[in-house]
Motif scaffolding. Structure first.
Motif, PDB file in Angstrom:
ATOM      1  N   VAL A 170      10.606  -2.761   1.195  1.00  0.00           N
ATOM      2  CA  VAL A 170      11.088  -4.122   1.524  1.00  0.00           C
ATOM      3  C   VAL A 170      12.004  -4.479   0.260  1.00  0.00           C
ATOM      4  CG1 VAL A 170      10.179  -6.339   1.979  1.00  0.00           C
ATOM      5  CG2 VAL A 170       8.969  -4.195   2.965  1.00  0.00           C
ATOM      6  N   SER A 171      13.096  -5.178   0.541  1.00  0.00           N
ATOM      7  CA  SER A 171      13.938  -5.627  -0.479  1.00  0.00           C
ATOM      8  C   SER A 171      14.418  -7.194  -0.124  1.00  0.00           C
ATOM      9  CB  SER A 171      14.861  -4.679  -0.727  1.00  0.00           C
ATOM     10  OG  SER A 171      14.798  -3.503  -0.951  1.00  0.00           O
TER      11      SER A 171
ATOM     12  N   ILE B  21       3.414  -7.832  -1.391  1.00  0.00           N
ATOM     13  CA  ILE B  21       4.779  -7.839  -1.856  1.00  0.00           C
ATOM     14  C   ILE B  21       5.223  -9.258  -1.601  1.00  0.00           C
ATOM     15  CG2 ILE B  21       6.884  -6.931  -1.416  1.00  0.00           C
ATOM     16  CD1 ILE B  21       5.651  -4.330  -0.537  1.00  0.00           C
ATOM     17  N   TYR B  22       5.814  -9.552  -2.755  1.00  0.00           N
ATOM     18  CA  TYR B  22       6.385 -10.890  -2.868  1.00  0.00           C
ATOM     19  C   TYR B  22       7.800 -10.972  -3.325  1.00  0.00           C
ATOM     20  CZ  TYR B  22       1.640 -12.405  -3.247  1.00  0.00           C
ATOM     21  OH  TYR B  22       0.238 -12.695  -2.969  1.00  0.00           O
ATOM     22  N   SER B  23       8.744 -11.900  -2.896  1.00  0.00           N
ATOM     23  CA  SER B  23       9.993 -12.025  -3.354  1.00  0.00           C
ATOM     24  C   SER B  23      10.547 -12.684  -4.665  1.00  0.00           C
ATOM     25  CB  SER B  23      10.741 -12.914  -2.346  1.00  0.00           C
ATOM     26  OG  SER B  23      12.009 -13.197  -2.582  1.00  0.00           O
TER      27      SER B  23
ATOM     28  N   ASN C 193       0.743  -1.181  -0.023  1.00  0.00           N
ATOM     29  CA  ASN C 193       0.058  -0.142  -0.083  1.00  0.00           C
ATOM     30  C   ASN C 193       0.809   1.233  -0.094  1.00  0.00           C
ATOM     31  OD1 ASN C 193       0.861   0.263   2.677  1.00  0.00           O
ATOM     32  ND2 ASN C 193      -0.588  -1.021   3.413  1.00  0.00           N
ATOM     33  N   GLU C 194       0.344   2.496   0.209  1.00  0.00           N
ATOM     34  CA  GLU C 194       1.012   3.541   0.525  1.00  0.00           C
ATOM     35  C   GLU C 194       2.306   3.597   1.540  1.00  0.00           C
ATOM     36  OE1 GLU C 194      -2.714   4.499   2.890  1.00  0.00           O
ATOM     37  OE2 GLU C 194      -2.038   3.286   1.039  1.00  0.00           O
ATOM     38  N   TYR C 195       2.250   2.799   2.476  1.00  0.00           N
ATOM     39  CA  TYR C 195       3.154   2.759   3.472  1.00  0.00           C
ATOM     40  C   TYR C 195       4.250   1.429   3.267  1.00  0.00           C
ATOM     41  CZ  TYR C 195      -0.171   5.173   5.900  1.00  0.00           C
ATOM     42  OH  TYR C 195      -1.282   6.190   6.215  1.00  0.00           O
ATOM     43  N   PHE C 196       4.086   0.657   2.212  1.00  0.00           N
ATOM     44  CA  PHE C 196       4.839  -0.621   1.944  1.00  0.00           C
ATOM     45  C   PHE C 196       5.206  -0.511   0.519  1.00  0.00           C
ATOM     46  CE2 PHE C 196       3.396  -1.600   6.226  1.00  0.00           C
ATOM     47  CZ  PHE C 196       4.599  -1.842   6.765  1.00  0.00           C
ATOM     48  N   GLU C 197       6.502  -0.389   0.184  1.00  0.00           N
ATOM     49  CA  GLU C 197       6.807  -0.429  -1.469  1.00  0.00           C
ATOM     50  C   GLU C 197       7.914  -1.510  -1.653  1.00  0.00           C
ATOM     51  OE1 GLU C 197       7.838   3.176  -2.903  1.00  0.00           O
ATOM     52  OE2 GLU C 197       5.830   3.923  -2.609  1.00  0.00           O
ATOM     53  N   PRO C 198       7.688  -2.175  -2.562  1.00  0.00           N
ATOM     54  CA  PRO C 198       8.769  -3.235  -2.959  1.00  0.00           C
ATOM     55  C   PRO C 198      10.305  -2.728  -3.588  1.00  0.00           C
ATOM     56  CG  PRO C 198       7.366  -3.173  -4.820  1.00  0.00           C
ATOM     57  CD  PRO C 198       6.755  -2.285  -3.809  1.00  0.00           C
TER      58      PRO C 198
END
Length: 276
Positions: free
Chosen positions: A93-94, A72-74, A56-61
C-alpha cells in the motif's frame, strides 16, 4: 444441579462459548481478518496520518505510508496506490502524488493565487480564486483585496477603481483569513492585473505599470499592472515600434510645405528677371 450443569456445558450459540473460569456464556473472540481489502479505493485522496488498512504479513506499507501498531497510515498528501503480488500473497500500500494523478492544492497563507474580480467598492474588491499556484481548483473560493493592500508605497493614495476592473485576472498573495474570505495582497511588483479586456472586447496590453492600452482603439485605462513578461506583450510592442519607425521614416522622406513654397518662389522670381 445435573440439569443446570448439562445446560452450561452445551454450546448455546455459534457466537458464544463457555468461559472456563467463570463458567458462564461469553462472546467468542472472533479471529482477526488478515486478508481483508483496504477500506479505500485506488486513487482515493489520502491525508497525512489517515488510516488506510491493517498491517500484517499480507499488507505492507510502501512509498508515502508507514506502519504504526497494527495499521498502515499515510505519511504524505497524495493518492492511494495498491500493488498486489498474488504469488507471495502480499499487497503493498503506497500513497503517491505522481504526474498521472491530479495534484491537490488548497489556499494557505503566503500562497500565490490567481483570481477574477467580480465586484468592487471604494474600500475593497471581491474576487473568486480559481488557481493556487499552477493548480486549478475544483470550486472557486472567495477572496478580497483591500485598499491598503494594493501597493507597498503610498497606500493612502491607492484607489480600487484605478487599480482593478471587473473581470480582470489578478495575481495576488494570501496574507490572512477574514470572515469567510481570504485576504489577499498585490503589494509586490510581480502581483497585480495580469490580463484585462477593453470595452471593445480586446485584451489590453500594459503601457506602463499603472496603465493598459487597447490594441484596437488605443484607449488607456488605469490598472495596478503585474510586472510579468508575456509573449503577447513583447510581440505587440515589437510591431508597434516597427510601425512607429516606418511612419517616422515616411514623414522624413516627404518634402515639407515650407521647402516646396520656397522652391516655387525662387523659380518664379528667376523667370520674372529680365535677361541682360
Amino acid at each position: 444441579m445435573s440439569k443446570s450443569k448439562s445446560l452450561t456445558t452445551q454450546p448455546i450459540d455459534n457466537d458464544w462459548e463457555i468461559h472456563p473460569e467463570k463458567g458462564g456464556p461469553v462472546l467468542k473472540e472472533m479471529p482477526h481478518e488478515t486478508k481483508q481489502k483496504p477500506n479505500l479505493n485506488k486513487g482515493t485522496l489520502c491525508m497525512p496520518g489517515q488510516k488506510i488498512c491493517i498491517a500484517n504479513e499480507y499488507f505492507e506499507p510502501g512509498e508515502g505510508a508507514y506502519e504504526f501498531g497494527d495499521a498502515i497510515y499515510s505519511s504524505v498528501l497524495g493518492y492511494l496506490s495498491v500493488q498486489e503480488f498474488p504469488d507471495q500473497e502480499l499487497t503493498v500500500v503506497s500513497v503517491k502524488n505522481g504526474e498521472r494523478q491530479r495534484p491537490f492544492a488548497s489556499p494557505n497563507i503566503m500562497a500565490i493565487v490567481t483570481c477574477i474580480v467580480v465586484s468592487r467598492t471604494r474600500k475593497l474588491c471581491r474576487c473568486l480564486i480559481t488557481h493556487v499556484g499552477n493548480v486549478k481548483l475544483d470550486e472557486t473560493i472567495r477572496g478580497i483585496i483591500r485598499r491598503e493592500y494594493i501597493t507597498e508605497r503610498h497606500r493612502d493614495l491607492a484607489e480600487i477603481e484605478t487599480s482593478f476592473g471587473i473581470g480582470d485576472t489578478v495575481l495576488a498573495r494570501i496574507v490572512g483569513i477574514g470572515d469567510g474570505d481570504f485576504i489577499m495582497s498585490t503589494a509586490e511588483d510581480g502581483l497585480g492585473v495580469a490580463t484585462a479586456v477593453s470595452k471593445a472586447g480586446y485584451y489590453m496590453v500594459p503601457v506602463g505599470w499603472t496603465k493598459m492600452e487597447c490594441p484596437k482603439t488605443k484607449e488607456t485605462q488605469a490598472r495596478k499592472v503585474a510586472k510579468i513578461i508575456q509573449d503577447i506583450n513583447t510581440e505587440y510592442w515589437h510591431n508597434r515600434n516597427t510601425e512607429g519607425l516606418q511612419r517616422k521614416n515616411s514623414e522624413n522622406r516627404k518634402p515639407s510645405s515650407s521647402n516646396t513654397n520656397t522652391k516655387v518662389r525662387n523659380s518664379s522670381s528667376a523667370e520674372s528677371e529680365p535677361s541682360e
